[in-house]
Design a protein around this motif. Structure first.
Motif, PDB file in Angstrom:
ATOM      1  N   ARG A  14       0.835  -1.196   0.000  1.00  0.00           N
ATOM      2  CA  ARG A  14       0.000   0.000   0.000  1.00  0.00           C
ATOM      3  C   ARG A  14       0.871   1.247   0.000  1.00  0.00           C
ATOM      4  NH1 ARG A  14      -3.661   0.888   4.596  1.00  0.00           N
ATOM      5  NH2 ARG A  14      -3.623   2.969   3.678  1.00  0.00           N
ATOM      6  N   ILE A  15       1.922   1.226   0.814  1.00  0.00           N
ATOM      7  CA  ILE A  15       2.824   2.376   0.861  1.00  0.00           C
ATOM      8  C   ILE A  15       3.483   2.596  -0.484  1.00  0.00           C
ATOM      9  CG2 ILE A  15       4.971   3.208   1.856  1.00  0.00           C
ATOM     10  CD1 ILE A  15       4.189   1.942   4.463  1.00  0.00           C
ATOM     11  N   LEU A  18       1.474   4.557  -2.820  1.00  0.00           N
ATOM     12  CA  LEU A  18       1.129   5.937  -2.479  1.00  0.00           C
ATOM     13  C   LEU A  18       1.835   6.910  -3.420  1.00  0.00           C
ATOM     14  CD1 LEU A  18       1.325   6.014   1.436  1.00  0.00           C
ATOM     15  CD2 LEU A  18      -0.716   5.950   0.001  1.00  0.00           C
ATOM     16  N   LEU A  23       6.368   9.314  -6.115  1.00  0.00           N
ATOM     17  CA  LEU A  23       7.018  10.566  -6.499  1.00  0.00           C
ATOM     18  C   LEU A  23       8.473  10.575  -6.059  1.00  0.00           C
ATOM     19  CD1 LEU A  23       4.254  13.241  -5.834  1.00  0.00           C
ATOM     20  CD2 LEU A  23       5.368  12.757  -8.005  1.00  0.00           C
ATOM     21  N   ASN A  24       8.721  10.080  -4.860  1.00  0.00           N
ATOM     22  CA  ASN A  24      10.092  10.006  -4.390  1.00  0.00           C
ATOM     23  C   ASN A  24      10.931   9.135  -5.314  1.00  0.00           C
ATOM     24  OD1 ASN A  24      10.955  11.557  -2.224  1.00  0.00           O
ATOM     25  ND2 ASN A  24       9.809  10.336  -0.750  1.00  0.00           N
ATOM     26  N   ALA A  27      11.302  10.808  -8.783  1.00  0.00           N
ATOM     27  CA  ALA A  27      12.181  11.972  -8.705  1.00  0.00           C
ATOM     28  C   ALA A  27      13.631  11.526  -8.563  1.00  0.00           C
ATOM     29  CB  ALA A  27      11.774  12.866  -7.538  1.00  0.00           C
ATOM     30  N   GLU A 149       2.517  24.526  -5.636  1.00  0.00           N
ATOM     31  CA  GLU A 149       2.374  24.704  -4.188  1.00  0.00           C
ATOM     32  C   GLU A 149       1.276  25.712  -3.916  1.00  0.00           C
ATOM     33  OE1 GLU A 149       3.737  23.591  -0.521  1.00  0.00           O
ATOM     34  OE2 GLU A 149       5.294  23.567  -2.041  1.00  0.00           O
TER      35      GLU A 149
ATOM     36  N   ALA B  27       7.735  15.803  -5.427  1.00  0.00           N
ATOM     37  CA  ALA B  27       8.236  14.889  -4.408  1.00  0.00           C
ATOM     38  C   ALA B  27       8.569  15.660  -3.129  1.00  0.00           C
ATOM     39  CB  ALA B  27       9.464  14.142  -4.920  1.00  0.00           C
ATOM     40  N   ARG B  29       7.180  18.380  -2.142  1.00  0.00           N
ATOM     41  CA  ARG B  29       5.907  18.725  -1.513  1.00  0.00           C
ATOM     42  C   ARG B  29       5.345  17.527  -0.744  1.00  0.00           C
ATOM     43  NH1 ARG B  29       0.579  20.861  -2.206  1.00  0.00           N
ATOM     44  NH2 ARG B  29      -0.171  19.456  -3.814  1.00  0.00           N
ATOM     45  N   ARG B  31       7.047  15.038   0.483  1.00  0.00           N
ATOM     46  CA  ARG B  31       7.881  14.788   1.652  1.00  0.00           C
ATOM     47  C   ARG B  31       7.519  15.731   2.788  1.00  0.00           C
ATOM     48  NH1 ARG B  31      12.879  16.156   0.233  1.00  0.00           N
ATOM     49  NH2 ARG B  31      12.724  15.445  -1.924  1.00  0.00           N
ATOM     50  N   ARG B  32       7.259  16.988   2.416  1.00  0.00           N
ATOM     51  CA  ARG B  32       6.912  17.970   3.440  1.00  0.00           C
ATOM     52  C   ARG B  32       5.567  17.621   4.085  1.00  0.00           C
ATOM     53  NH1 ARG B  32       6.183  22.587   0.761  1.00  0.00           N
ATOM     54  NH2 ARG B  32       8.076  21.908  -0.322  1.00  0.00           N
ATOM     55  N   LEU B  34       4.062  14.705   4.211  1.00  0.00           N
ATOM     56  CA  LEU B  34       4.174  13.497   5.030  1.00  0.00           C
ATOM     57  C   LEU B  34       4.967  13.777   6.296  1.00  0.00           C
ATOM     58  CD1 LEU B  34       2.937  11.504   2.889  1.00  0.00           C
ATOM     59  CD2 LEU B  34       4.677   9.924   3.731  1.00  0.00           C
ATOM     60  N   MET B  45       9.131   9.027   6.831  1.00  0.00           N
ATOM     61  CA  MET B  45       8.703   8.103   5.794  1.00  0.00           C
ATOM     62  C   MET B  45       9.382   6.731   5.899  1.00  0.00           C
ATOM     63  SD  MET B  45       9.749   6.925   2.555  1.00  0.00           S
ATOM     64  CE  MET B  45      10.579   8.135   1.494  1.00  0.00           C
ATOM     65  N   HIS B  48       7.821   4.522   8.471  1.00  0.00           N
ATOM     66  CA  HIS B  48       6.538   3.990   8.044  1.00  0.00           C
ATOM     67  C   HIS B  48       6.736   2.740   7.196  1.00  0.00           C
ATOM     68  CE1 HIS B  48       2.446   4.779   5.846  1.00  0.00           C
ATOM     69  NE2 HIS B  48       2.385   3.756   6.667  1.00  0.00           N
ATOM     70  N   ALA B 117      -0.836   4.901   8.676  1.00  0.00           N
ATOM     71  CA  ALA B 117      -1.507   4.644   7.397  1.00  0.00           C
ATOM     72  C   ALA B 117      -2.569   5.703   7.142  1.00  0.00           C
ATOM     73  CB  ALA B 117      -2.125   3.248   7.412  1.00  0.00           C
ATOM     74  N   LEU B 118      -3.330   6.030   8.197  1.00  0.00           N
ATOM     75  CA  LEU B 118      -4.360   7.056   8.043  1.00  0.00           C
ATOM     76  C   LEU B 118      -3.736   8.410   7.750  1.00  0.00           C
ATOM     77  CD1 LEU B 118      -6.851   6.058  10.887  1.00  0.00           C
ATOM     78  CD2 LEU B 118      -7.030   5.628   8.430  1.00  0.00           C
ATOM     79  N   GLY B 120      -0.848   8.991   6.481  1.00  0.00           N
ATOM     80  CA  GLY B 120      -0.242   8.954   5.156  1.00  0.00           C
ATOM     81  C   GLY B 120      -1.281   9.131   4.063  1.00  0.00           C
ATOM     82  N   ASP B 121      -2.405   8.461   4.231  1.00  0.00           N
ATOM     83  CA  ASP B 121      -3.472   8.605   3.236  1.00  0.00           C
ATOM     84  C   ASP B 121      -3.965  10.040   3.180  1.00  0.00           C
ATOM     85  OD1 ASP B 121      -3.341   5.989   2.524  1.00  0.00           O
ATOM     86  OD2 ASP B 121      -4.999   5.314   3.767  1.00  0.00           O
ATOM     87  N   ASN B 124      -1.514  12.253   1.455  1.00  0.00           N
ATOM     88  CA  ASN B 124      -1.531  12.012   0.017  1.00  0.00           C
ATOM     89  C   ASN B 124      -2.787  12.579  -0.633  1.00  0.00           C
ATOM     90  OD1 ASN B 124       0.695  10.236  -1.349  1.00  0.00           O
ATOM     91  ND2 ASN B 124       0.560   9.517   0.762  1.00  0.00           N
ATOM     92  N   ALA B 126      -4.134  15.338   0.382  1.00  0.00           N
ATOM     93  CA  ALA B 126      -3.802  16.761   0.242  1.00  0.00           C
ATOM     94  C   ALA B 126      -2.836  16.976  -0.924  1.00  0.00           C
ATOM     95  CB  ALA B 126      -3.183  17.278   1.539  1.00  0.00           C
ATOM     96  N   LEU B 127      -1.941  16.023  -1.100  1.00  0.00           N
ATOM     97  CA  LEU B 127      -0.939  16.139  -2.164  1.00  0.00           C
ATOM     98  C   LEU B 127      -1.602  16.171  -3.534  1.00  0.00           C
ATOM     99  CD1 LEU B 127       2.032  16.117  -3.009  1.00  0.00           C
ATOM    100  CD2 LEU B 127       2.024  13.639  -2.787  1.00  0.00           C
TER     101      LEU B 127
END
Lengths: 156, 156
Positions: A14-15, A18, A23-24, A27, A149, B27, B29, B31-32, B34, B45, B48, B117-118, B120-121, B124, B126-127
């Motif tokens: 699942r991770i 994501l 993206l990581n 990138a 952003e 990426a 964004r 990372r920030r 998360l 990350m 996780h 997990a929650l 992170g979801d 994502n 928001a991402l």
DNA sequence: AAAAAACGTTGGACACCCCAATGAAGATGA
DNA sequence: TCATCTTCATTGGGGTGTCCAACGTTTTTT
């Protein structure tokens, strides 16, 4: 169904699905490809961006360059040190404002920028090699919106 | 027309439209987002991912964990130090193979994983907030193919 | 003239990624 | 059995990209 929570699915899978994870990965792949492409010139991605910015907005102070490219002033110093050492830009004190440095593109800088543009395009072609041209266009369009952003307008 | 070279266009704008540039931005964004989401738990990350891997493949040695997640052994040590200190995993010598450590999930680790997990979801979500659900699905599908580090089969 | 802002620079930090070497322990094969 | 090779966890180091805080100097504002 792409429900956010599917308890039966392995957690790590699942991770890995994501967007943040993908993206990581993507990138990183792009950074590696560009790094290899730019290795000949001894430059990296930030150098390309700053060199391009100098080409765009002519002889210009470092701070304006930083605002244009989004790089931290601290990092800009290092980038310009490299570009100056490689004779791709000149850095001279501004007679009109003794705080500023005037950054200008040299002839070598311009030709190097052209080479970098070609190398960058080629690396990006390799990066998106798995997609068809139509998919590439779509992907870049969506990616651009994700990369933006934008403040979540609280809808005043 | 998305020709790679359009000499009239500002050089910096061209760079900013490159997939490699956009991927870096997006990426970052992610990372920030998360990072902020995971800040409460004091985790990041990699924690996780490793926690999820431990949940998936049960009590397991560090090396196997590294193979599963792709993390460097050196980094795995640090990640597990953090997880162990937070009492999310246990690290005990393997009686059957005294080289190995057996990494096992604690009850706290399991509940923390669910929280992560929650979170992170949500991050994502928001991402990808700028995209419609259909676009999101499409974007992730394309992104997954770009992220894949597939060898360019030399067509033997 | 005093206060505020902008400039380039230095020092430091963080996240993620990768490689090399080491001592301990298990696996392999002569 | 004994030597070799491999695996394991760990330590030490490097590299890229991003970001923040502070400083002395100079310009602008008040």
């Amino acid at each position: 169904m792409t429900e956010p929570s599917e308890p039966d699915e392995p957690a790590l899978d699942r991770i890995r699905a994501l967007p943040s994870w993908l993206l990581n990965r993507a990138a990183g792949r792009g950074r590696r490809l560009l790094g290899e492409a730019f290795a000949h010139e001894g430059l990296r991605m930030p150098h390309h961006a700053v060199l391009a910015a100098v080409a765009d907005i002519g002889p210009v102070a470092q701070a304006a360059l930083g605002r244009e490219t989004g790089f931290d002033p601290k990092d800009m110093v290092g980038i310009l040190n490299d570009l100056q050492r490689a004779l791709l830009v000149t850095r001279t004190p501004d007679p009109h404002d003794r705080r500023k440095n005037v950054i200008a593109l040299t002839a070598e800088g311009r030709s190097c920028l052209e080479r970098l543009a070609l190398l960058g395009d080629e690396a990006n072609r390799a990066l998106l090699a798995a997609l068809t041209p139509a998919e590439r266009e779509q992907f870049v369009a969506l990616l651009a919106r994700v990369a933006e952003e934008r403040e979540e307008g609280p809808v005043v």
